[in-house]
Design a protein around this motif. Structure first.
Motif, PDB file in Angstrom:
ATOM      1  N   SER A  52      44.275  16.060  23.271  1.00  0.00           N
ATOM      2  CA  SER A  52      44.262  15.244  24.484  1.00  0.00           C
ATOM      3  C   SER A  52      44.789  16.023  25.683  1.00  0.00           C
ATOM      4  O   SER A  52      44.308  15.851  26.812  1.00  0.00           O
ATOM      5  CB  SER A  52      45.091  13.970  24.283  1.00  0.00           C
ATOM      6  OG  SER A  52      46.476  14.256  24.198  1.00  0.00           O
ATOM      7  N   ALA A  53      45.768  16.905  25.450  1.00  0.00           N
ATOM      8  CA  ALA A  53      46.302  17.726  26.541  1.00  0.00           C
ATOM      9  C   ALA A  53      45.244  18.701  27.050  1.00  0.00           C
ATOM     10  O   ALA A  53      45.096  18.893  28.266  1.00  0.00           O
ATOM     11  CB  ALA A  53      47.543  18.477  26.065  1.00  0.00           C
ATOM     12  N   ILE A  54      44.508  19.322  26.135  1.00  0.00           N
ATOM     13  CA  ILE A  54      43.437  20.245  26.529  1.00  0.00           C
ATOM     14  C   ILE A  54      42.345  19.496  27.301  1.00  0.00           C
ATOM     15  O   ILE A  54      41.884  19.950  28.358  1.00  0.00           O
ATOM     16  CB  ILE A  54      42.838  20.943  25.293  1.00  0.00           C
ATOM     17  CG1 ILE A  54      43.845  21.918  24.688  1.00  0.00           C
ATOM     18  CG2 ILE A  54      41.544  21.676  25.659  1.00  0.00           C
ATOM     19  CD1 ILE A  54      43.417  22.515  23.357  1.00  0.00           C
ATOM     20  N   ASP A  55      41.954  18.337  26.785  1.00  0.00           N
ATOM     21  CA  ASP A  55      40.915  17.544  27.454  1.00  0.00           C
ATOM     22  C   ASP A  55      41.334  17.162  28.871  1.00  0.00           C
ATOM     23  O   ASP A  55      40.541  17.282  29.819  1.00  0.00           O
ATOM     24  CB  ASP A  55      40.606  16.282  26.639  1.00  0.00           C
ATOM     25  CG  ASP A  55      39.902  16.585  25.316  1.00  0.00           C
ATOM     26  OD1 ASP A  55      39.400  17.717  25.160  1.00  0.00           O
ATOM     27  OD2 ASP A  55      39.875  15.691  24.450  1.00  0.00           O
ATOM     28  N   GLU A  56      42.571  16.703  29.013  1.00  0.00           N
ATOM     29  CA  GLU A  56      43.067  16.313  30.343  1.00  0.00           C
ATOM     30  C   GLU A  56      43.147  17.516  31.278  1.00  0.00           C
ATOM     31  O   GLU A  56      42.796  17.426  32.459  1.00  0.00           O
ATOM     32  CB  GLU A  56      44.441  15.657  30.213  1.00  0.00           C
ATOM     33  CG  GLU A  56      45.025  15.221  31.556  1.00  0.00           C
ATOM     34  CD  GLU A  56      46.411  14.614  31.437  1.00  0.00           C
ATOM     35  OE1 GLU A  56      47.175  14.687  32.415  1.00  0.00           O
ATOM     36  OE2 GLU A  56      46.739  14.076  30.351  1.00  0.00           O
TER      37      GLU A  56
END
Length: 329
Positions: A52-56
């Motif tokens: 989720s951190a990479i996606d954001e």
């Protein structure tokens, strides 16, 4: 344009950053680290958090996830509790050694592109026993900070690099710029526990020092050297009950008490060679960094220079240097 994503995962936090041509474009942080794996026995939370951190991160920067985006991870993420366990390299270790032993692994649950993992470093002890265990030490994450610092420093080698934090590292950099060994203390964690979850918490109002008070800091260190950590720490409560010491003075006193143990540890270590005229370079948050500089300067044992510097995003600086050496970027 080259897009590099650095992933720095520790025990309790994860920081993911996007870099373009050496410039930081975006950053996403999450209060999740490998501690979650240790508690639950599952890596699902860690997988979901990093994904989720990479996606954001990429959405914020409007960067498409494809093969032009390179990913490099360091820290506890390379341990058995992290995304992939990468064996430690045994000291002495150069930047080229670390670069040559990086591993490229695809973890579909986290990212559709492979991630390069940076190995940690351990002291070289041929046969480890309970009698010589003090010679052993390990690091995951601090090695990239050490090599990042080397790219920014003008200090003459050899020197001792000090990275204060929850777990403070003293790292010996030898004449060739290699990591020769390290020792670790729990100074920051001890200060946090004593400040926030002990009988001293009420006196300190659950808060650390606001600003450096050299007199109180030094008094705490002196009393610890004479009476030991347990007794010296308790006297914070006595200072509250029977003197006009302010909360900030008491917090500095406790800081001196705990950090004095680090000073004693580095003076007596057998993990690596230390000379009285070695230069010390202290990098980190001002509260711990400046306090350690004062205590090391005050100790007659050390005759070398005690320097402090500030290198923003030190881990990423090191990762980029290692990535260039491996021709990843």
């Amino acid at each position: 344009m080259m897009n590099l994503v650095t992933i720095d995962t520790g025990t309790t936090n994860t920081r993911v950053m996007l870099w373009q041509n050496g410039k930081k474009i975006a950053k996403v942080a999450r209060p999740v680290g490998v501690k979650s794996t240790s508690i639950t026995g599952s890596k699902d939370t860690l997988h979901q958090t990093i994904k989720s951190a990479i996606d954001e991160l990429l959405k914020t920067a409007q960067v498409e996830l494809n093969s032009d985006v390179k990913f490099i991870a360091s820290g506890m993420i390379t341990s058995n509790l992290g995304l992939a366990e990468i064996p430690h390299q045994s000291a002495p270790v150069s930047m080229s050694d670390v670069a040559a032993n990086m591993e490229r692994i695809l973890i579909p649950e986290v990212c559709s592109q492979p991630i390069w993992f940076v190995p940690g470093v351990k002291n070289k002890v041929r046969t480890i026993t309970s009698e010589n265990i003090d010679q052993m030490d390990v690091m995951r994450g601090e090695e990239v900070e050490a090599f990042g610092a080397l790219t920014q420093l003008q200090a003459k080698k050899p020197f001792i690099l000090v990275l204060p934090g929850s777990h403070t590292k003293f790292i010996k950099i030898d004449e060739d710029g290699k990591i020769a060994g390290s020792i670790t203390s729990m100074a920051g964690e001890l200060i946090s526990l004593l400040t926030k979850d002990s009988i001293l918490s009420d006196s300190l109002e659950h808060n650390f020092s606001d600003e450096l008070d050299i007199k109180a800091l030094t008094l705490g260190a002196e009393n610890c050297a004479k009476k030991g950590l347990g007794r010296a720490a308790f006297t914070v409560r006595l200072l509250d009950l029977y003197t006009n010491y302010t909360r900030n003075q008491m917090a500095n006193y406790l800081l001196g008490v705990v950090l004095q143990n680090d000073v004693a540890a580095i003076k007596t270590t057998q993990a690596f060679d230390i000379n009285v005229d070695d230069t010390f370079v202290v990098i980190g948050k001002p509260a711990l960094r400046d306090a350690l500089q004062v205590l090391l300067n005050n100790d007659d044992y050390f005759t070398g220079n005690i320097l402090t510097i500030d290198v923003p995003e030190l881990a990423s600086v090191g990762i980029m240097a290692i990535a260039k050496m491996r021709n990843i970027i």
